[in-house]
Design a protein around this motif. Structure first.
Motif, mmCIF file in Angstrom:
data_model
loop_
_atom_site.group_PDB
_atom_site.id
_atom_site.type_symbol
_atom_site.label_atom_id
_atom_site.label_comp_id
_atom_site.label_asym_id
_atom_site.label_seq_id
_atom_site.Cartn_x
_atom_site.Cartn_y
_atom_site.Cartn_z
ATOM 1 N N GLY A 286 0.824 -1.212 0.000
ATOM 2 C CA GLY A 286 0.000 0.000 0.000
ATOM 3 C C GLY A 286 0.854 1.257 0.000
ATOM 4 N N MET A 287 1.872 1.283 0.850
ATOM 5 C CA MET A 287 2.744 2.453 0.934
ATOM 6 C C MET A 287 3.583 2.583 -0.328
ATOM 7 S SD MET A 287 3.514 5.192 2.461
ATOM 8 C CE MET A 287 2.477 4.943 3.885
ATOM 9 N N ASP A 288 4.059 1.473 -0.869
ATOM 10 C CA ASP A 288 4.844 1.523 -2.107
ATOM 11 C C ASP A 288 4.028 2.111 -3.258
ATOM 12 O OD1 ASP A 288 7.110 0.540 -0.892
ATOM 13 O OD2 ASP A 288 6.860 -1.517 -1.635
ATOM 14 N N LEU A 289 2.761 1.733 -3.347
ATOM 15 C CA LEU A 289 1.894 2.273 -4.408
ATOM 16 C C LEU A 289 1.701 3.781 -4.267
ATOM 17 C CD1 LEU A 289 -0.827 -0.516 -4.674
ATOM 18 C CD2 LEU A 289 0.856 0.119 -6.411
ATOM 19 N N ILE A 290 1.484 4.235 -3.038
ATOM 20 C CA ILE A 290 1.304 5.662 -2.778
ATOM 21 C C ILE A 290 2.587 6.426 -3.118
ATOM 22 C CG2 ILE A 290 0.936 7.389 -0.953
ATOM 23 C CD1 ILE A 290 -0.861 5.204 0.417
ATOM 24 N N CYS A 291 3.722 5.892 -2.682
ATOM 25 C CA CYS A 291 5.007 6.552 -2.949
ATOM 26 C C CYS A 291 5.304 6.594 -4.444
ATOM 27 C CB CYS A 291 6.134 5.833 -2.205
ATOM 28 S SG CYS A 291 6.091 6.096 -0.430
ATOM 29 N N GLU A 292 5.026 5.511 -5.124
ATOM 30 C CA GLU A 292 5.264 5.460 -6.565
ATOM 31 C C GLU A 292 4.396 6.489 -7.305
ATOM 32 O OE1 GLU A 292 4.597 2.279 -10.130
ATOM 33 O OE2 GLU A 292 5.398 1.503 -8.238
ATOM 34 N N ALA A 293 3.132 6.580 -6.901
ATOM 35 C CA ALA A 293 2.214 7.531 -7.538
ATOM 36 C C ALA A 293 2.665 8.976 -7.326
ATOM 37 C CB ALA A 293 0.798 7.335 -7.006
ATOM 38 N N GLU A 294 3.278 9.251 -6.189
ATOM 39 C CA GLU A 294 3.704 10.616 -5.856
ATOM 40 C C GLU A 294 5.192 10.846 -6.120
ATOM 41 O OE1 GLU A 294 1.573 13.048 -5.005
ATOM 42 O OE2 GLU A 294 -0.036 11.575 -5.236
ATOM 43 N N ASN A 295 5.873 9.846 -6.682
ATOM 44 C CA ASN A 295 7.292 9.935 -7.023
ATOM 45 C C ASN A 295 8.176 10.210 -5.805
ATOM 46 O OD1 ASN A 295 9.274 9.623 -8.967
ATOM 47 N ND2 ASN A 295 9.361 11.813 -9.417
ATOM 48 N N ILE A 296 7.924 9.486 -4.714
ATOM 49 C CA ILE A 296 8.711 9.579 -3.488
ATOM 50 C C ILE A 296 9.466 8.266 -3.315
ATOM 51 C CG2 ILE A 296 8.606 9.812 -0.961
ATOM 52 C CD1 ILE A 296 7.794 12.371 -2.351
ATOM 53 N N GLU A 297 10.759 8.370 -2.999
ATOM 54 C CA GLU A 297 11.554 7.163 -2.792
ATOM 55 C C GLU A 297 11.114 6.437 -1.529
ATOM 56 O OE1 GLU A 297 15.956 7.301 -4.315
ATOM 57 O OE2 GLU A 297 15.506 9.089 -3.123
ATOM 58 N N SER A 298 11.092 5.112 -1.628
ATOM 59 C CA SER A 298 10.704 4.264 -0.504
ATOM 60 C C SER A 298 11.721 3.137 -0.384
ATOM 61 C CB SER A 298 9.305 3.698 -0.744
ATOM 62 O OG SER A 298 8.963 2.800 0.267
ATOM 63 N N PHE A 299 12.204 2.901 0.831
ATOM 64 C CA PHE A 299 13.193 1.859 1.089
ATOM 65 C C PHE A 299 12.735 0.962 2.225
ATOM 66 C CE2 PHE A 299 15.619 5.420 -0.604
ATOM 67 C CZ PHE A 299 16.456 4.813 -1.517
ATOM 68 N N THR A 300 12.988 -0.324 2.084
ATOM 69 C CA THR A 300 12.791 -1.254 3.192
ATOM 70 C C THR A 300 14.138 -1.431 3.873
ATOM 71 O OG1 THR A 300 11.000 -2.401 2.061
ATOM 72 C CG2 THR A 300 12.088 -3.577 3.853
ATOM 73 N N LEU A 301 14.169 -1.168 5.163
ATOM 74 C CA LEU A 301 15.412 -1.221 5.923
ATOM 75 C C LEU A 301 15.622 -2.587 6.561
ATOM 76 C CD1 LEU A 301 15.093 2.180 7.803
ATOM 77 C CD2 LEU A 301 16.258 1.717 5.652
ATOM 78 N N PRO A 302 16.861 -2.939 6.847
ATOM 79 C CA PRO A 302 17.139 -4.173 7.586
ATOM 80 C C PRO A 302 16.963 -3.939 9.096
ATOM 81 C CG PRO A 302 19.194 -3.129 6.993
ATOM 82 C CD PRO A 302 18.094 -2.284 6.395
ATOM 83 N N ILE A 303 15.882 -3.264 9.437
ATOM 84 C CA ILE A 303 15.592 -2.877 10.824
ATOM 85 C C ILE A 303 14.169 -3.317 11.129
ATOM 86 C CG2 ILE A 303 15.271 -0.899 12.361
ATOM 87 C CD1 ILE A 303 17.343 0.594 10.613
ATOM 88 N N SER A 304 13.976 -3.910 12.298
ATOM 89 C CA SER A 304 12.642 -4.376 12.689
ATOM 90 C C SER A 304 11.855 -3.257 13.374
ATOM 91 C CB SER A 304 12.768 -5.565 13.643
ATOM 92 O OG SER A 304 13.260 -5.133 14.897
ATOM 93 N N MET A 305 10.562 -3.490 13.526
ATOM 94 C CA MET A 305 9.715 -2.518 14.224
ATOM 95 C C MET A 305 10.159 -2.357 15.676
ATOM 96 S SD MET A 305 5.868 -2.925 12.717
ATOM 97 C CE MET A 305 5.719 -4.684 12.584
ATOM 98 N N ASP A 306 10.646 -3.415 16.290
ATOM 99 C CA ASP A 306 11.137 -3.317 17.664
ATOM 100 C C ASP A 306 12.387 -2.437 17.745
ATOM 101 O OD1 ASP A 306 9.094 -4.876 18.717
ATOM 102 O OD2 ASP A 306 10.229 -6.742 18.485
#
Length: 103
Positions: A49-69
């Motif tokens: 969902g977030m990737d689609l929103i970012c792509e539509a608005e041309n904002i870079e999105s990265f998945t980090l090797p970091i957990s929510m904790d």
């Protein structure tokens, strides 16, 4: 990875960090977010969902090797999605992330 977490923590202290799906989505849609970062253990539905929103608005999105904790430990809130609103700090994070992927 420690430098990455430290920079994220600095971004929060500077008041330039947004946390949570709804707050980040609103910032992306308003053009306020410079970069969006997601935790490694974020649900696939939220990530897509977030990737689609970012792509539509041309904002870079990265998945980090970091957990929510790990996010919770560094920024004081357990979340899987954050956005940086400061161009300078976002650039610094981009540089760090590009170095990580080159290794």
């Amino acid at each position: 990875m420690n430098r990455l977490l430290s920079t994220i923590s600095l971004t929060k202290r500077a008041g330039k960090l947004l946390m949570g799906f709804d707050q980040v989505k609103d910032a992306v849609l308003k053009g306020e977010a410079e970069i969006v970062l997601t935790a490694s253990d974020l649900s696939e539905k939220s990530r897509k969902g977030m990737d689609l929103i970012c792509e539509a608005e041309n904002i870079e999105s990265f998945t980090l090797p970091i957990s929510m904790d790990e996010f919770a430990y560094e920024i004081g809130k357990r979340t899987g999605i954050i956005a940086v609103t400061d161009p300078g700090l976002a650039g610094k994070l981009r540089t760090m992330l590009s170095r990580e992927t080159e290794k």
